[in-house]
Design an enzyme around this catalytic site. Structure first.
Site, PDB file in Angstrom:
ATOM      1  N   SER A 241       3.742  -8.970   7.517  1.00 10.89           N
ATOM      2  CA  SER A 241       5.012  -9.203   6.807  1.00 10.89           C
ATOM      3  C   SER A 241       6.135  -9.587   7.772  1.00 10.89           C
ATOM      4  O   SER A 241       6.888 -10.534   7.514  1.00 10.89           O
ATOM      5  CB  SER A 241       5.407  -7.992   5.959  1.00 10.89           C
ATOM      6  OG  SER A 241       5.274  -6.791   6.672  1.00 10.89           O
ATOM      7  N   HIS A 271      -2.977  -4.975   4.386  1.00 12.74           N
ATOM      8  CA  HIS A 271      -1.633  -4.613   4.861  1.00 12.74           C
ATOM      9  C   HIS A 271      -1.036  -3.601   3.862  1.00 12.74           C
ATOM     10  O   HIS A 271      -1.618  -2.555   3.621  1.00 12.74           O
ATOM     11  CB  HIS A 271      -0.823  -5.915   5.006  1.00 12.74           C
ATOM     12  CG  HIS A 271       0.486  -5.803   5.718  1.00 12.74           C
ATOM     13  ND1 HIS A 271       0.839  -4.733   6.499  1.00 12.74           N
ATOM     14  CD2 HIS A 271       1.568  -6.652   5.754  1.00 12.74           C
ATOM     15  CE1 HIS A 271       2.056  -4.927   6.996  1.00 12.74           C
ATOM     16  NE2 HIS A 271       2.527  -6.081   6.547  1.00 12.74           N
ATOM     17  N   HIS A 318      -6.487   0.471  12.237  1.00 10.10           N
ATOM     18  CA  HIS A 318      -5.249  -0.263  12.525  1.00 10.10           C
ATOM     19  C   HIS A 318      -5.513  -1.348  13.556  1.00 10.10           C
ATOM     20  O   HIS A 318      -6.368  -1.174  14.437  1.00 10.10           O
ATOM     21  CB  HIS A 318      -4.143   0.668  13.031  1.00 10.10           C
ATOM     22  CG  HIS A 318      -2.787   0.081  12.863  1.00 10.10           C
ATOM     23  ND1 HIS A 318      -2.210  -0.734  13.803  1.00 10.10           N
ATOM     24  CD2 HIS A 318      -1.919   0.148  11.837  1.00 10.10           C
ATOM     25  CE1 HIS A 318      -1.030  -1.124  13.367  1.00 10.10           C
ATOM     26  NE2 HIS A 318      -0.821  -0.604  12.164  1.00 10.10           N
ATOM     27  N   ARG A 327       3.365   8.157  11.666  1.00 13.31           N
ATOM     28  CA  ARG A 327       3.955   8.094  10.319  1.00 13.31           C
ATOM     29  C   ARG A 327       3.103   8.916   9.355  1.00 13.31           C
ATOM     30  O   ARG A 327       3.602   9.513   8.409  1.00 13.31           O
ATOM     31  CB  ARG A 327       4.046   6.623   9.860  1.00 13.31           C
ATOM     32  CG  ARG A 327       4.844   5.738  10.812  1.00 13.31           C
ATOM     33  CD  ARG A 327       4.785   4.277  10.440  1.00 13.31           C
ATOM     34  NE  ARG A 327       3.437   3.753  10.489  1.00 13.31           N
ATOM     35  CZ  ARG A 327       3.078   2.545  10.097  1.00 13.31           C
ATOM     36  NH1 ARG A 327       3.987   1.721   9.605  1.00 13.31           N
ATOM     37  NH2 ARG A 327       1.828   2.130  10.180  1.00 13.31           N
ATOM     38  N   ASP A 373      -0.564   4.616   5.345  1.00 10.36           N
ATOM     39  CA  ASP A 373      -0.909   4.527   3.917  1.00 10.36           C
ATOM     40  C   ASP A 373      -1.857   5.627   3.450  1.00 10.36           C
ATOM     41  O   ASP A 373      -2.026   5.818   2.241  1.00 10.36           O
ATOM     42  CB  ASP A 373      -1.548   3.150   3.641  1.00 10.36           C
ATOM     43  CG  ASP A 373      -0.616   2.008   4.005  1.00 10.36           C
ATOM     44  OD1 ASP A 373       0.583   2.136   3.736  1.00 10.36           O
ATOM     45  OD2 ASP A 373      -1.082   1.009   4.583  1.00 10.36           O
TER      46      ASP A 373
HETATM   47  N1  HAX Z   1     -13.074   0.726   6.799  1.00 14.29           N
HETATM   48  C1  HAX Z   1     -14.191  -0.046   6.994  1.00 14.29           C
HETATM   49  N2  HAX Z   1     -14.288  -0.984   7.966  1.00 14.29           N
HETATM   50  C2  HAX Z   1     -13.247  -1.086   8.814  1.00 14.29           C
HETATM   51  C3  HAX Z   1     -12.090  -0.278   8.706  1.00 14.29           C
HETATM   52  C4  HAX Z   1     -12.014   0.654   7.636  1.00 14.29           C
HETATM   53  N3  HAX Z   1     -10.953   1.429   7.406  1.00 14.29           N
HETATM   54  N4  HAX Z   1     -11.222  -0.610   9.685  1.00 14.29           N
HETATM   55  C5  HAX Z   1     -11.814  -1.608  10.394  1.00 14.29           C
HETATM   56  N5  HAX Z   1     -13.028  -1.901   9.861  1.00 14.29           N
HETATM   57  C6  HAX Z   1     -13.948  -2.963  10.275  1.00 14.29           C
HETATM   58  C7  HAX Z   1     -13.271  -4.321  10.139  1.00 14.29           C
HETATM   59  O1  HAX Z   1     -13.302  -4.774   8.793  1.00 14.29           O
HETATM   60  C8  HAX Z   1     -14.076  -5.156  11.114  1.00 14.29           C
HETATM   61  O2  HAX Z   1     -15.302  -5.480  10.482  1.00 14.29           O
HETATM   62  P1  HAX Z   1     -16.034  -6.896  10.818  1.00 14.29           P
HETATM   63  O3  HAX Z   1     -16.291  -6.901  12.298  1.00 14.29           O
HETATM   64  O4  HAX Z   1     -17.255  -6.842   9.981  1.00 14.29           O
HETATM   65  O5  HAX Z   1     -15.083  -7.975  10.419  1.00 14.29           O
HETATM   66  C9  HAX Z   1     -14.384  -4.144  12.232  1.00 14.29           C
HETATM   67  O6  HAX Z   1     -14.247  -2.845  11.652  1.00 14.29           O
HETATM   68  C10 HAX Z   1     -13.455  -4.265  13.427  1.00 14.29           C
HETATM   69  O7  HAX Z   1     -12.126  -4.156  12.950  1.00 14.29           O
HETATM   70  P2  HAX Z   1     -10.955  -3.600  13.886  1.00 14.29           P
HETATM   71  O8  HAX Z   1     -10.846  -4.514  15.057  1.00 14.29           O
HETATM   72  O9  HAX Z   1     -11.160  -2.163  14.156  1.00 14.29           O
HETATM   73  O10 HAX Z   1      -9.692  -3.696  12.936  1.00 14.29           O
HETATM   74  P3  HAX Z   1      -8.850  -4.999  12.562  1.00 14.29           P
HETATM   75  O11 HAX Z   1      -7.739  -5.108  13.542  1.00 14.29           O
HETATM   76  O12 HAX Z   1      -9.696  -6.196  12.357  1.00 14.29           O
HETATM   77  O13 HAX Z   1      -8.279  -4.578  11.146  1.00 14.29           O
HETATM   78  C11 HAX Z   1      -7.212  -3.195   9.563  1.00 14.29           C
HETATM   79  C12 HAX Z   1      -7.259  -3.609  11.028  1.00 14.29           C
HETATM   80  C13 HAX Z   1      -6.029  -2.284   9.353  1.00 14.29           C
HETATM   81  C14 HAX Z   1      -7.044  -4.425   8.694  1.00 14.29           C
HETATM   82  C15 HAX Z   1      -8.512  -2.450   9.223  1.00 14.29           C
HETATM   83  O14 HAX Z   1      -8.589  -1.268   9.978  1.00 14.29           O
HETATM   84  C16 HAX Z   1      -8.653  -2.124   7.752  1.00 14.29           C
HETATM   85  O15 HAX Z   1      -9.120  -2.978   7.001  1.00 14.29           O
HETATM   86  N6  HAX Z   1      -8.243  -0.889   7.307  1.00 14.29           N
HETATM   87  C17 HAX Z   1      -8.291  -0.544   5.916  1.00 14.29           C
HETATM   88  C18 HAX Z   1      -7.132  -1.162   5.166  1.00 14.29           C
HETATM   89  C19 HAX Z   1      -5.828  -0.521   5.570  1.00 14.29           C
HETATM   90  O16 HAX Z   1      -5.684   0.694   5.609  1.00 14.29           O
HETATM   91  N7  HAX Z   1      -4.820  -1.356   5.853  1.00 14.29           N
HETATM   92  C20 HAX Z   1      -3.483  -0.877   6.189  1.00 14.29           C
HETATM   93  C21 HAX Z   1      -3.180  -0.967   7.688  1.00 14.29           C
HETATM   94  C22 HAX Z   1      -1.798  -0.475   8.019  1.00 14.29           C
HETATM   95  C23 HAX Z   1      -0.786  -1.369   7.416  1.00 14.29           C
HETATM   96  O17 HAX Z   1      -0.627  -2.536   7.749  1.00 14.29           O
HETATM   97  N8  HAX Z   1      -0.095  -0.892   6.444  1.00 14.29           N
HETATM   98  O18 HAX Z   1       0.708  -1.704   5.777  1.00 14.29           O
END
Ligand code: HAX
Length: 439
Positions: A241, A271, A318, A327, A373
């Site tokens: 964002s 996000h 994250h 947080r 979250d």
């Molecule tokens: N559950 C399952 N798989 C997960 C995971 C989770 N909570 N977190 C990471 N992974 C997976 C990724 O999808 C990725 O898989 P692939 O290699 O198959 O693509 C792998 O682990 C490596 O990811 P990473 O490098 O650890 O994390 P990223 O930087 O790619 O992604 C995210 C960060 C926050 C998007 C990710 O941890 C996620 O999807 N979390 C769940 C959704 C979430 O809570 N989002 C909110 C984040 C905070 C925020 O922005 N709030 O607004």
């Protein structure tokens, strides 16, 4: 020029001169190397953005102008001595770089109250949308509709010199921040309370007024809303964002355009939408397990089932953080202090016990710990705000504080249009292996 704006100008103008000096004197300084892995994993860790409002440390979490969340909760001005600080104090800190006095924070609060009038056509735009439109769709559209009010757009069209762009941007930013609680509450009451709207109370602070207009006038809910609005306010510049607002702003789009675009990014499930997905996922779990007090073993089984079906566990992981998000901790402390034995809060605590070892055992997940979250929905639910499809709108109200403060900085620094270089995949293959290919 009014006082807070003048103080912002004094501070930011000094930094603007530094920005311009660095640009002209040190353009050739090398900041490090870029690895192919970084490009292919979302540009992580490449120092590409100048953002002064806050800085995220992977181990320690967020600091706003150098202050951690516990420090902010202690030092920022409060209306109620045993309550939480008002977010206006944090906005002041992000704009001016100093912890405000009580009087400064209240002055800013009053300034926002005088700017809070939402044009009728914005309500008409919301009312024209089907109730099947997601609250975040309505929120982005409402923000976009207010571009008719843009001081920046008018100033640009009138040929104002670019050294004054920041001034018109500041006006738009403060007006937009002031109006967001009214817009959010309007969407909430329309969607879930049959358009039984509640007028703003200009004597309340910004977060207290949001609670009021949503239908909550207790000190407990105000306290939660103030905490909520502070902890979600900013997370440095690279999150989707914040980066979106900055990127769109670099084309000199007006702040309404920038923030509407930012909100379409916040609405993504990786996000900000994660804050409602957490509750959605918990309810799915309760239904599947047929109990709202599952054992740790049952929860673990459910988590594994989620992962095996190729889905993420929302609220965990994250892109930058590598520890429990402070947080999350702030909210857990809040719950420990004020809430006794609530099912949703208990479940959030249970998940904190069960989920990290499971995610840790997957191997590829870089951060198995909870983010902001993982807790926020349980707190809102406890206090009677159970309409979880609305939760990301609340996040969006708060995030405006940091993202829009940064946008005024962008304009006073005179930041240029953002334009990184892209290449076909074959170019990257060639860099790595010496020869390209069709794909
Ligand atoms: N559950 C399952 N798989 C997960 C995971 C989770 N909570 N977190 C990471 N992974 C997976 C990724 O999808 C990725 O898989 P692939 O290699 O198959 O693509 C792998 O682990 C490596 O990811 P990473 O490098 O650890 O994390 P990223 O930087 O790619 O992604 C995210 C960060 C926050 C998007 C990710 O941890 C996620 O999807 N979390 C769940 C959704 C979430 O809570 N989002 C909110 C984040 C905070 C925020 O922005 N709030 O607004």
């Amino acid at each position: 020029m009014e006082y807070i704006k003048y103080r912002f100008y004094q501070k930011a103008n000094k930094c603007a001169k530094e920005f311009q000096r660095l640009k002209s004197e040190h353009a050739d300084v090398v900041l490090g190397e870029v690895k192919l892995g970084q490009v292919l994993t979302g540009m992580k860790g490449i120092p590409l953005l100048v953002t002064d409002t806050s800085k995220l440390d992977p181990e320690e979490g967020i600091r706003f102008k150098g202050y951690s969340i516990p420090e902010l909760r202690e030092k920022l001005p409060k209306i109620n001595p045993d309550g939480e600080p008002i977010p206006e104090g944090l906005l002041y800190l992000m704009l001016i770089g100093e912890i405000p006095s009580q009087e400064d924070a209240l002055n800013l609060s009053r300034d926002l109250a005088t700017r809070a009038h939402v044009p009728q056509h914005t309500f008409d735009v919301i009312d024209a949308m089907p109730k099947t439109s997601k609250p975040m769709t309505q929120f982005s559209a409402a923000i976009l509709s207010m571009a008719t009010e843009s001081t920046f757009q008018k100033a640009y069209r009138a040929g104002v010199n670019k050294k004054y762009f920041w001034d018109a941007t500041y006006e738009d930013v403060m007006n937009l921040i002031a109006r967001l609680p009214r817009i959010a509450a309007y969407i909430y009451r329309r969607q879930f309370f049959n358009s039984d709207h509640i007028e703003p109370n200009p004597r309340l602070d910004w977060a207290g007024n949001l609670a009021h207009m949503m239908g909550h006038d207790s000190e407990e809910v105000r306290r939660l809303f103030r905490l909520y609005m502070i902890i979600h306010a900013d997370h440095e510049g690279g999150n989707v964002s914040a980066h979106t607002a900055h990127l769109v702003g670099s084309a000199l789009s007006n702040p309404y355009y920038c923030y509407a675009a930012a909100m379409t990014g916040l609405a993504g499930p990786l996000h900000g939408l994660a804050n409602q997905d957490v509750i959605f996922w918990i309810f799915e779990m309760i239904e599947e397990l047929d109990t709202d007090t599952p054992t740790d073993e049952q929860v673990a089984e459910y988590c594994k089932h989620t992962l095996e079906s190729g889905r993420v566990i929302p609220g965990y992981g994250h892109a930058v953080l590598r520890k429990t998000d402070p947080r999350f901790t702030a909210q857990q402390e809040f719950a420990n202090k004020y809430i006794k034995d609530d099912k949703m809060v208990n479940l959030a605590n249970q998940l904190y016990r069960v989920v990290p070892p499971i995610l840790g055992s997957v191997g590829k997940i870089k951060n198995p710990w909870p983010n902001v979250d993982a807790y926020s929905g349980s707190l809102l639910y406890h206090y009677g705000i159970k309409e979880y499809t609305f939760y990301t709108v609340m996040f969006g109200v708060s995030r405006a504080l940091g993202v829009l403060a940064s946008l005024v900085n962008d304009r006073i620094y005179g930041m240029p249009i953002e334009r990184p270089t892209s290449h076909p995949l074959s170019w990257f293959k060639e860099q790595a292996e010496g020869k390209g290919s069709d794909c």
